[in-house]
Scaffold this active site. Structure first.
Site, PDB file in Angstrom:
ATOM      1  CG  ASP A 100      52.809  39.494 -23.737  1.00  0.00           C
ATOM      2  OD1 ASP A 100      52.244  40.601 -23.726  1.00  0.00           O
ATOM      3  OD2 ASP A 100      53.246  38.879 -24.878  1.00  0.00           O
ATOM      4  CG  HIS A 156      52.734  43.545 -29.541  1.00  0.00           C
ATOM      5  ND1 HIS A 156      51.901  42.520 -29.168  1.00  0.00           N
ATOM      6  CD2 HIS A 156      52.390  43.846 -30.908  1.00  0.00           C
ATOM      7  CE1 HIS A 156      51.255  41.943 -30.199  1.00  0.00           C
ATOM      8  NE2 HIS A 156      51.552  42.888 -31.223  1.00  0.00           N
TER       9      HIS A 156
END
Length: 383
Positions: free
Chosen positions: A161, A131
């Protein structure tokens, strides 16, 4: 409306950075068609307020079962007519579905194929899970975030992200589309969050190599080490920011503080920074945040209050620039950046899963009998 009007992009639905990149392209006028899986969930609770699924704003949605051969065939017919496709799966997933870049580019040689992953399409970690926090950590960015003597601070999921991921995916797709206008040939865009996060660190890496930036967290100019680039608490428990780096802005800060600035004159005495920070900390706790707003109004010192998410859209500057769209029920940032002649816009609210399936099939050349066949067979679902 936007500068990408006339561009058609197929988004294979995922989470996080790829939808953000696709949203950015839709904001700029691209026709983005989201291919969602059956039962695929939206980010927001659709029953409560589907408009809060803002990463899917401006897009239309077709629901296709990509585990069904007829669904794959339907998706390929869409891709055949598209300018670009983007996906955010782990390496190899699209190939196993029969929708990999080799297949798609053979059918549509001018196609731009955008791929969003954490670790990239190749390398020893390419197939590992991860992540944002993991990618930012390995890129070298996370180590420098935080205060002296404390563990690294998590920068939300903005660096991996969205900044290093989705935004650079959108940038890469637009670059490849521009090149394809000349060459007539498409290509694969390998957008990895670890690459993007490292790219965002370019200036900091350079500063480290010339000795201007140390590996000791919280001791440098822009990482909370300096007293003149810091967040300070106010009397009401809120916060303000001072970023008076340049000498003229620092001088303006001292001038505005008046007698309280005694002892703060030597801006670049790094050994004194902790003591000078304590001096400013004591000063800023004497007034509320709103009082400091008024006190520094018009001063060239690089100052701003720290606004909460509940406050931000009500600030006069944001209201004047229409930074946020607010319909009274939901609010969200307006498209950025801004264009003088072909402005971006939020073309439509987020679509429910399969909301536009039938109309998309028709747009891409499926006749009535073909539409009925793929819907009746479960390859395509119409909401």
């Amino acid at each position: 409306m936007g500068p990408l009007a006339g561009i058609t992009i197929i988004e294979i639905a995922g989470i996080g950075p790829a939808p953000f990149g696709a949203m950015s392209l839709a904001d700029m006028g691209a026709e983005v068609i989201r291919v969602e899986r059956p039962g695929g969930g939206l980010f927001a609770d659709q029953q409560t307020n589907p408009n809060l699924d803002v990463l899917n704003r401006g897009k239309r949605c077709i629901c296709i079962d990509l585990k069904n051969p007829d669904g794959v065939a339907a998706a390929l017919r869409l891709i055949d007519q598209a300018d670009a496709v983007l996906e955010g799966n782990r390496p190899g997933v699209m190939e196993r579905l029969g929708l990999g870049p080799d297949v798609c580019l053979e059918r549509n040689p001018r196609l731009v194929y955008g791929r969003m992953t954490g670790w990239g399409q190749q390398g020893p970690m390419a197939n590992e899970v991860g992540h944002d926090l993991n990618y930012v950590a390995l890129s070298g960015a996370l180590h420098g975030m935080g205060r002296a003597g404390e563990k690294p601070a998590i920068p939300l999921n903005l660096v991996g992200d969205f900044g290093g991921g989705g935004m650079l995916l959108a940038y890469g797709i637009v670059c490849a589309l521009l090149e394809a206008k000349t060459s007539g040939k498409g290509q694969v865009v390998d957008a990895a969050m670890i690459d993007g996060a490292a790219s965002l660190m370019a200036a900091t890496f350079a500063a480290n190599q010339v000795g201007f930036w140390t590996d000791e967290r919280g001791t440098n100019v822009l990482d909370s080490g300096a007293h003149f680039y810091e967040v300070y608490e106010t009397a009401d428990g809120k916060y303000i920011t001072i970023a008076a780096v340049e000498p003229q802005f620092y001088a303006a800060l001292l001038e505005r503080l008046g007698e309280d600035s005694t002892g703060l004159e030597n801006q670049w005495d790094m050994a004194a920074w902790p003591a000078l920070k304590q001096t400013l900390d004591d000063i800023f706790k004497r007034k509320t945040r709103d009082e400091w707003d008024a006190f520094f109004d018009g001063a060239d010192i690089c100052y701003a209050p720290v606004l909460s998410m509940a406050e931000v859209r009500h600030h006069p500057h944001h209201k004047a620039r229409e930074t946020f769209a607010d319909d009274g029920e939901t609010w969200q940032p307006n498209p950025a950046p801004r264009f003088s002649r072909t402005p971006g816009e939020i073309a439509r609210p987020p679509a429910s899963n399969g909301q536009h399936s039938r109309e998309i099939l028709e747009q891409f050349g499926f006749d009535a009998s073909e539409q009925e066949a793929v819907i009746a067979g479960g390859a395509v679902i119409q909401a």
